[in-house]
Design a protein around this motif. Structure first.
Motif, PDB file in Angstrom:
ATOM      1  N   GLY A 132      43.014  44.990  35.738  1.00 31.15           N
ATOM      2  CA  GLY A 132      42.105  45.916  35.070  1.00 31.15           C
ATOM      3  C   GLY A 132      40.734  45.306  34.831  1.00 31.15           C
ATOM      4  N   SER A 136      37.424  46.577  36.887  1.00 35.34           N
ATOM      5  CA  SER A 136      36.356  47.182  36.091  1.00 35.34           C
ATOM      6  C   SER A 136      35.028  46.456  36.255  1.00 35.34           C
ATOM      7  N   LEU A 154      43.327  53.073  36.732  1.00 40.52           N
ATOM      8  CA  LEU A 154      42.136  52.365  37.203  1.00 40.52           C
ATOM      9  C   LEU A 154      41.425  53.079  38.340  1.00 40.52           C
ATOM     10  N   ARG A 267      40.620  45.599  29.953  1.00 35.67           N
ATOM     11  CA  ARG A 267      39.581  45.527  30.987  1.00 35.67           C
ATOM     12  C   ARG A 267      38.505  44.486  30.682  1.00 35.67           C
TER      13      ARG A 267
END
Length: 316
Positions: A132, A136, A154, A267
């Motif tokens: 994640g 990101s 995601l 994230r």
């Protein structure tokens, strides 16, 4: 490596893949001391294929430093509880893993390191959280390779993040984009955490809201947009929610307070950049190549090392 190849980061949910390899390749394949090598062989074949087929330039094998983090369990004690083989007071619980696979995990790490594959984990977090964070923060296209639906959260066409979904096997890979999620679940990727929370997931010990299945969850999120708004409607006497749905949401209130934090991947972990992690793919040369070829013979890895080396040679 050709400089014309656009950058793409391939993020592996490593445990998901080596479990799949273990169950997909016969465990009769062993090294001389009887240790199975089926998971290693299968994983290396997956990596060889995936890097070439999906034109990756960078690869990170994301690792479960803790497959069942204490902070998630504190929020929701049932989280993955059915997979615990042994509880540990001051460390990660021991996951129920076949002995034949447990024996291969150190060997998997050794082979990946010799092949120059970056391995990244994070203390008290799962591979999902590592994935994640990298997905990101990526400045290039990202493909996440997993058999776990949780990572559908995601998917993001606008930022070129998609999932290569392995649940139906390597012969039936599914490329998951915004359109696929909307078509399959009738929610947007950004609503997937709320959807999974409402629906539940027995494989992760998420009970969901009793009496709310996939259709009802999708309908509620389609109408109200988010779990927060659905819960607001449940306490609003003027809202159009039925008495039945109100009572189900009210009964699940304690669960709904905590479950989204459990389901949502982290994230913002403090991780090495892909460059610092050594994610750029390159040919294996010199002593490392010789050692890998020696291990391949000693460990009876057959053509899997040959195929991986050939795939990586395209990055020379």
């Amino acid at each position: 490596m050709s400089m014309t190849r656009p950058e793409k980061l391939l993020l592996l949910d490593t445990a998901s893949l080596y479990f799949r390899a273990f169950y997909g390749v016969p465990d009769k394949i062993t090294r001389s001391d009887g240790t199975p090598v089926n998971a290693i062989r299968g994983l290396l074949d997956m990596i060889a294929r995936l890097t070439v087929e999906f034109e990756a330039t960078h690869l990170i094998a994301c690792w479960d430093d803790n497959w069942r983090p204490g902070w998630r369990v504190d929020l929701l004690p049932s989280y993955k509880a059915q997979r615990v083989a042994e509880s540990v007071a001051n460390g990660p619980d021991v996951e129920e893993v076949p002995d034949g696979l447990t024996a291969q995990i150190p060997l998997i790490r050794e082979v990946l390191e010799l092949a120059g594959v970056a391995i990244v984990g994070a203390a008290d977090h799962e591979a999902d959280d590592v994935i994640g964070t990298y997905a990101s923060g990526a400045r290039s296209a990202v493909d996440v390779v997993t058999g776990d639906r949780d990572l559908f959260q995601l998917v993001d066409d606008a930022h070129e993040v998609r999932v290569i979904y392995t649940a139906r096997g390597m012969k039936n890979l599914e490329l998951v984009t915004d359109e696929v999620i909307v078509g399959k679940y009738r929610v947007l990727p950004g609503q997937y955490v709320d959807y999974a929370t409402l629906r539940g997931d027995a494989s992760d010990g998420l009970p969901g809201v009793a009496g709310v299945g996939e259709k009802t969850a999708a309908t509620l999120l389609g109408e109200y947009g988010s779990l927060e708004s659905v819960r607001d409607a449940a306490t609003d006497a003027e809202s159009a929610l039925s008495a039945s749905v109100r009572s189900k949401l009210t009964a699940a209130s304690d669960y709904l307070d905590v479950a989204p934090r459990v389901v949502r991947v982290v994230r913002d972990l403090d991780l090495p950049t892909p460059a610092k992690a050594g994610a750029r793919l390159s040919a294996v040369t010199g002593k490392k190549r010789a050692e890998l070829e020696r291990l391949s013979n000693d460990w009876n890895l057959g053509g899997s090392v040959t195929r991986l080396l050939a795939a990586l040679d395209t990055y020379s």
